[in-house]
Design an enzyme around this catalytic site. Sequence first.
Site, PDB file in Angstrom:
ATOM      1  N   TYR A  67      45.483  55.312 -38.970  1.00 21.92           N
ATOM      2  CA  TYR A  67      46.563  56.191 -38.503  1.00 21.92           C
ATOM      3  C   TYR A  67      47.928  55.547 -38.714  1.00 21.92           C
ATOM      4  O   TYR A  67      48.896  56.228 -39.056  1.00 21.92           O
ATOM      5  CB  TYR A  67      46.331  56.611 -37.045  1.00 21.92           C
ATOM      6  N   HIS A 119      45.091  70.441 -34.263  1.00 20.78           N
ATOM      7  CA  HIS A 119      44.464  69.118 -34.269  1.00 20.78           C
ATOM      8  C   HIS A 119      45.381  68.021 -33.761  1.00 20.78           C
ATOM      9  O   HIS A 119      45.150  66.846 -34.033  1.00 20.78           O
ATOM     10  CB  HIS A 119      43.986  68.778 -35.693  1.00 20.78           C
ATOM     11  N   CYS A 127      46.254  57.493 -23.778  1.00 17.91           N
ATOM     12  CA  CYS A 127      45.353  56.461 -23.275  1.00 17.91           C
ATOM     13  C   CYS A 127      43.943  57.032 -23.148  1.00 17.91           C
ATOM     14  O   CYS A 127      43.767  58.141 -22.630  1.00 17.91           O
ATOM     15  CB  CYS A 127      45.847  56.004 -21.893  1.00 17.91           C
ATOM     16  N   CYS A 130      43.208  56.763 -18.854  1.00 16.68           N
ATOM     17  CA  CYS A 130      43.870  57.606 -17.833  1.00 16.68           C
ATOM     18  C   CYS A 130      44.491  58.856 -18.453  1.00 16.68           C
ATOM     19  O   CYS A 130      45.008  59.715 -17.753  1.00 16.68           O
ATOM     20  CB  CYS A 130      44.946  56.788 -17.113  1.00 16.68           C
ATOM     21  N   CYS A 150      47.420  51.015 -17.481  1.00 19.32           N
ATOM     22  CA  CYS A 150      46.168  51.024 -16.696  1.00 19.32           C
ATOM     23  C   CYS A 150      45.123  50.116 -17.326  1.00 19.32           C
ATOM     24  O   CYS A 150      44.017  49.979 -16.816  1.00 19.32           O
ATOM     25  CB  CYS A 150      45.622  52.458 -16.586  1.00 19.32           C
ATOM     26  N   THR A 188      44.199  74.982 -47.391  1.00 16.81           N
ATOM     27  CA  THR A 188      43.072  74.460 -46.613  1.00 16.81           C
ATOM     28  C   THR A 188      41.771  74.766 -47.334  1.00 16.81           C
ATOM     29  O   THR A 188      41.597  75.826 -47.917  1.00 16.81           O
ATOM     30  CB  THR A 188      43.045  75.033 -45.176  1.00 16.81           C
ATOM     31  N   ASN A 213      46.122  78.647 -52.714  1.00 19.02           N
ATOM     32  CA  ASN A 213      45.475  77.354 -52.927  1.00 19.02           C
ATOM     33  C   ASN A 213      45.471  77.059 -54.421  1.00 19.02           C
ATOM     34  O   ASN A 213      45.469  77.974 -55.228  1.00 19.02           O
ATOM     35  CB  ASN A 213      44.029  77.406 -52.389  1.00 19.02           C
ATOM     36  N   GLU A 215      43.046  75.716 -55.891  1.00 13.81           N
ATOM     37  CA  GLU A 215      41.693  76.026 -56.401  1.00 13.81           C
ATOM     38  C   GLU A 215      40.984  76.942 -55.421  1.00 13.81           C
ATOM     39  O   GLU A 215      41.431  77.093 -54.275  1.00 13.81           O
ATOM     40  CB  GLU A 215      40.899  74.721 -56.575  1.00 13.81           C
TER      41      GLU A 215
HETATM   42  C1  BV8 Z   1      34.430  70.731 -32.561  1.00 11.86           C
HETATM   43  C2  BV8 Z   1      41.899  64.911 -37.112  1.00 11.86           C
HETATM   44  C3  BV8 Z   1      32.707  70.651 -31.060  1.00 11.86           C
HETATM   45  C4  BV8 Z   1      43.332  64.653 -37.150  1.00 11.86           C
HETATM   46  C5  BV8 Z   1      40.528  66.619 -38.039  1.00 11.86           C
HETATM   47  C6  BV8 Z   1      28.188  68.617 -37.929  1.00 11.86           C
HETATM   48  C7  BV8 Z   1      28.366  67.439 -37.216  1.00 11.86           C
HETATM   49  C8  BV8 Z   1      29.458  67.243 -36.369  1.00 11.86           C
HETATM   50  C9  BV8 Z   1      30.404  68.251 -36.224  1.00 11.86           C
HETATM   51  C10 BV8 Z   1      30.221  69.414 -36.954  1.00 11.86           C
HETATM   52  C11 BV8 Z   1      29.141  69.610 -37.790  1.00 11.86           C
HETATM   53  N1  BV8 Z   1      29.257  70.847 -38.354  1.00 11.86           N
HETATM   54  C12 BV8 Z   1      30.385  71.433 -37.907  1.00 11.86           C
HETATM   55  C13 BV8 Z   1      30.949  70.580 -37.043  1.00 11.86           C
HETATM   56  C14 BV8 Z   1      32.153  70.821 -36.328  1.00 11.86           C
HETATM   57  C15 BV8 Z   1      33.263  70.006 -36.979  1.00 11.86           C
HETATM   58  C16 BV8 Z   1      33.437  70.441 -38.419  1.00 11.86           C
HETATM   59  O1  BV8 Z   1      33.972  71.510 -38.652  1.00 11.86           O
HETATM   60  N2  BV8 Z   1      32.978  69.604 -39.376  1.00 11.86           N
HETATM   61  C17 BV8 Z   1      33.137  69.970 -40.771  1.00 11.86           C
HETATM   62  C18 BV8 Z   1      33.349  68.721 -41.618  1.00 11.86           C
HETATM   63  C19 BV8 Z   1      31.895  70.758 -41.215  1.00 11.86           C
HETATM   64  N3  BV8 Z   1      34.436  70.339 -36.211  1.00 11.86           N
HETATM   65  C20 BV8 Z   1      34.748  69.588 -35.174  1.00 11.86           C
HETATM   66  O2  BV8 Z   1      34.152  68.574 -34.854  1.00 11.86           O
HETATM   67  C21 BV8 Z   1      35.899  70.118 -34.325  1.00 11.86           C
HETATM   68  N4  BV8 Z   1      35.499  70.064 -32.954  1.00 11.86           N
HETATM   69  O3  BV8 Z   1      33.822  71.501 -33.241  1.00 11.86           O
HETATM   70  O4  BV8 Z   1      34.073  70.399 -31.317  1.00 11.86           O
HETATM   71  C22 BV8 Z   1      32.628  70.840 -29.643  1.00 11.86           C
HETATM   72  C23 BV8 Z   1      32.311  72.110 -29.143  1.00 11.86           C
HETATM   73  C24 BV8 Z   1      32.165  72.251 -27.817  1.00 11.86           C
HETATM   74  C25 BV8 Z   1      32.357  71.155 -26.955  1.00 11.86           C
HETATM   75  C26 BV8 Z   1      32.705  69.904 -27.475  1.00 11.86           C
HETATM   76  C27 BV8 Z   1      32.867  69.735 -28.817  1.00 11.86           C
HETATM   77  C28 BV8 Z   1      37.118  69.225 -34.488  1.00 11.86           C
HETATM   78  C29 BV8 Z   1      37.726  69.486 -35.851  1.00 11.86           C
HETATM   79  C30 BV8 Z   1      39.010  68.671 -35.982  1.00 11.86           C
HETATM   80  C31 BV8 Z   1      38.685  67.391 -36.689  1.00 11.86           C
HETATM   81  N5  BV8 Z   1      39.909  66.664 -36.904  1.00 11.86           N
HETATM   82  N6  BV8 Z   1      41.560  65.817 -38.185  1.00 11.86           N
HETATM   83  C32 BV8 Z   1      43.618  63.941 -38.426  1.00 11.86           C
HETATM   84  O5  BV8 Z   1      43.260  62.754 -38.527  1.00 11.86           O
HETATM   85  O6  BV8 Z   1      44.171  64.617 -39.309  1.00 11.86           O
HETATM   86  S1  BV8 Z   1      40.043  67.617 -39.314  1.00 11.86           S
HETATM   87  C33 BV8 Z   1      40.804  67.215 -40.764  1.00 11.86           C
HETATM   88  O7  BV8 Z   1      40.341  68.216 -41.686  1.00 11.86           O
HETATM   89  C34 BV8 Z   1      42.314  67.409 -40.742  1.00 11.86           C
HETATM   90  O8  BV8 Z   1      42.834  67.812 -39.501  1.00 11.86           O
HETATM   91  C35 BV8 Z   1      42.518  68.541 -41.744  1.00 11.86           C
HETATM   92  O9  BV8 Z   1      43.592  69.303 -41.424  1.00 11.86           O
HETATM   93  C36 BV8 Z   1      41.257  69.265 -41.576  1.00 11.86           C
HETATM   94  C37 BV8 Z   1      40.920  70.324 -42.558  1.00 11.86           C
HETATM   95  O10 BV8 Z   1      41.123  69.832 -43.845  1.00 11.86           O
HETATM   96  P1  BV8 Z   1      42.179  70.646 -44.743  1.00 11.86           P
HETATM   97  O11 BV8 Z   1      43.455  70.733 -43.992  1.00 11.86           O
HETATM   98  O12 BV8 Z   1      41.566  71.920 -45.186  1.00 11.86           O
HETATM   99  O13 BV8 Z   1      42.390  69.649 -45.931  1.00 11.86           O
HETATM  100  P2  BV8 Z   1      41.431  69.431 -47.181  1.00 11.86           P
HETATM  101  O14 BV8 Z   1      41.821  68.137 -47.803  1.00 11.86           O
HETATM  102  O15 BV8 Z   1      40.003  69.676 -46.776  1.00 11.86           O
HETATM  103  O16 BV8 Z   1      41.811  70.620 -48.171  1.00 11.86           O
HETATM  104  C38 BV8 Z   1      43.099  70.660 -48.734  1.00 11.86           C
HETATM  105  C39 BV8 Z   1      43.170  71.955 -49.532  1.00 11.86           C
HETATM  106  O17 BV8 Z   1      44.485  72.087 -50.074  1.00 11.86           O
HETATM  107  C40 BV8 Z   1      42.217  71.979 -50.710  1.00 11.86           C
HETATM  108  O18 BV8 Z   1      41.549  73.235 -50.727  1.00 11.86           O
HETATM  109  C41 BV8 Z   1      43.129  71.845 -51.934  1.00 11.86           C
HETATM  110  O19 BV8 Z   1      42.660  72.594 -53.037  1.00 11.86           O
HETATM  111  C42 BV8 Z   1      44.395  72.475 -51.410  1.00 11.86           C
HETATM  112  N7  BV8 Z   1      45.637  72.009 -52.050  1.00 11.86           N
HETATM  113  C43 BV8 Z   1      45.921  70.768 -52.534  1.00 11.86           C
HETATM  114  N8  BV8 Z   1      47.198  70.759 -52.996  1.00 11.86           N
HETATM  115  C44 BV8 Z   1      47.709  72.009 -52.784  1.00 11.86           C
HETATM  116  C45 BV8 Z   1      46.717  72.807 -52.184  1.00 11.86           C
HETATM  117  N9  BV8 Z   1      46.922  74.098 -51.848  1.00 11.86           N
HETATM  118  C46 BV8 Z   1      48.135  74.620 -52.113  1.00 11.86           C
HETATM  119  N10 BV8 Z   1      49.145  73.916 -52.679  1.00 11.86           N
HETATM  120  C47 BV8 Z   1      48.964  72.615 -53.030  1.00 11.86           C
HETATM  121  N11 BV8 Z   1      49.965  71.939 -53.600  1.00 11.86           N
HETATM  122 ZN    ZN Z   2      46.006  54.509 -19.143  1.00 12.70          ZN
END
Ligand code: BV8
Ligand code: ZN
Length: 245
Positions: A67, A119, A127, A130, A150, A188, A213, A215
């Site tokens: 990060y 996100h 923290c 806490c 803490c 996305t 996008n 692609e």
């Molecule tokens: C939840 C953190 C559950 C911050 C991120 C199996 C196992 C475990 C979990 C899961 C599973 N199956 C499904 C899940 C749920 C999981 C999930 O979806 N997994 C995926 C991989 C299948 N989701 C979660 O865990 C979420 N929480 O479900 O909780 C729960 C339910 C009840 C009670 C308790 C818990 C949490 C999801 C959030 C995860 N955190 N990031 C950080 O560090 O950034 S996600 C991470 O991916 C980023 O935030 C990012 O934003 C996000 C999505 O990616 P994209 O933004 O789409 O980026 P990507 O690179 O993929 O694509 C870019 C696109 O842009 C491409 O298409 C490209 O072609 C295009 N592009 C490139 N250049 C351009 C362009 N387009 C236009 N113009 C350009 N110039």
């Molecule tokens: Zn604390």
Amino acid sequence: MVEIPQKIKELLIEKVPVAVLTGAGISAESGVPTFRGKDGFWKQHRAEELATVDAFMSDPELVWGWYQYRRGIVNSVEPNPGHFALALMEKAIEDFTLITQNVDNLHARAGSTDILELHGNIHRNKCIKCGAVYSKEVDVNQKEVPECECGGMIRPDVVWFGEMLPQQTLQSAFEAAERAELFFSIGTSAIVQPAASLPIAAKRHGACLVEINVESTMLTGYADEFLQGASGDILPIIIKECGFE
Ligand code: BV8
Ligand code: ZN
């Protein structure tokens, strides 16, 4: 030059309710690497491996360092024409909602105001013990994981895999998607849930679904319109042709 379908321009000029979901792709032209694209992050690791509680608890310095590395990049880049175009669209349309999966704060720096950050935000920390939130920016060169008064470890205030999204923010996002008559999914891969369900919800409730996008993605087949190209090129054309400048 990409041709903007008349239907999209008519809906925008009619100022129907609009909702936008952005992902890492909208920041790619600013120089922020995407997660899954060919220029994706951090070659030897995937976001799914690093953006988790387990990864942080088993190696806090590695995840904190990832990060810090990303904060360094984000602090050194500028918003691009795609971000600025969405800030202009927000000014032009009364019922406009910007929903982002990005944590890079570039929408805010481009002038967008009420942004739904699904996100979290990379500039905020909290923290793990806490829950105290630290909004003051940390020195990106700080290698060791900071400690709260803490005694708890401090982590980035972002949503990791397996973590719940901020409930109020998520609810507002679905409300906006279901109200929208025009929904843009921009830069996305439409893989990560529950964010990827927003465009589906919008279309189910009658919205015209437009994907921008470089692609095609899992959403492309479902979208009403697919504008293939860079968001930094396409969005300014839309703004110009609708007279929102
Ligand atoms: C939840 C953190 C559950 C911050 C991120 C199996 C196992 C475990 C979990 C899961 C599973 N199956 C499904 C899940 C749920 C999981 C999930 O979806 N997994 C995926 C991989 C299948 N989701 C979660 O865990 C979420 N929480 O479900 O909780 C729960 C339910 C009840 C009670 C308790 C818990 C949490 C999801 C959030 C995860 N955190 N990031 C950080 O560090 O950034 S996600 C991470 O991916 C980023 O935030 C990012 O934003 C996000 C999505 O990616 P994209 O933004 O789409 O980026 P990507 O690179 O993929 O694509 C870019 C696109 O842009 C491409 O298409 C490209 O072609 C295009 N592009 C490139 N250049 C351009 C362009 N387009 C236009 N113009 C350009 N110039
Ligand atoms: Zn604390």
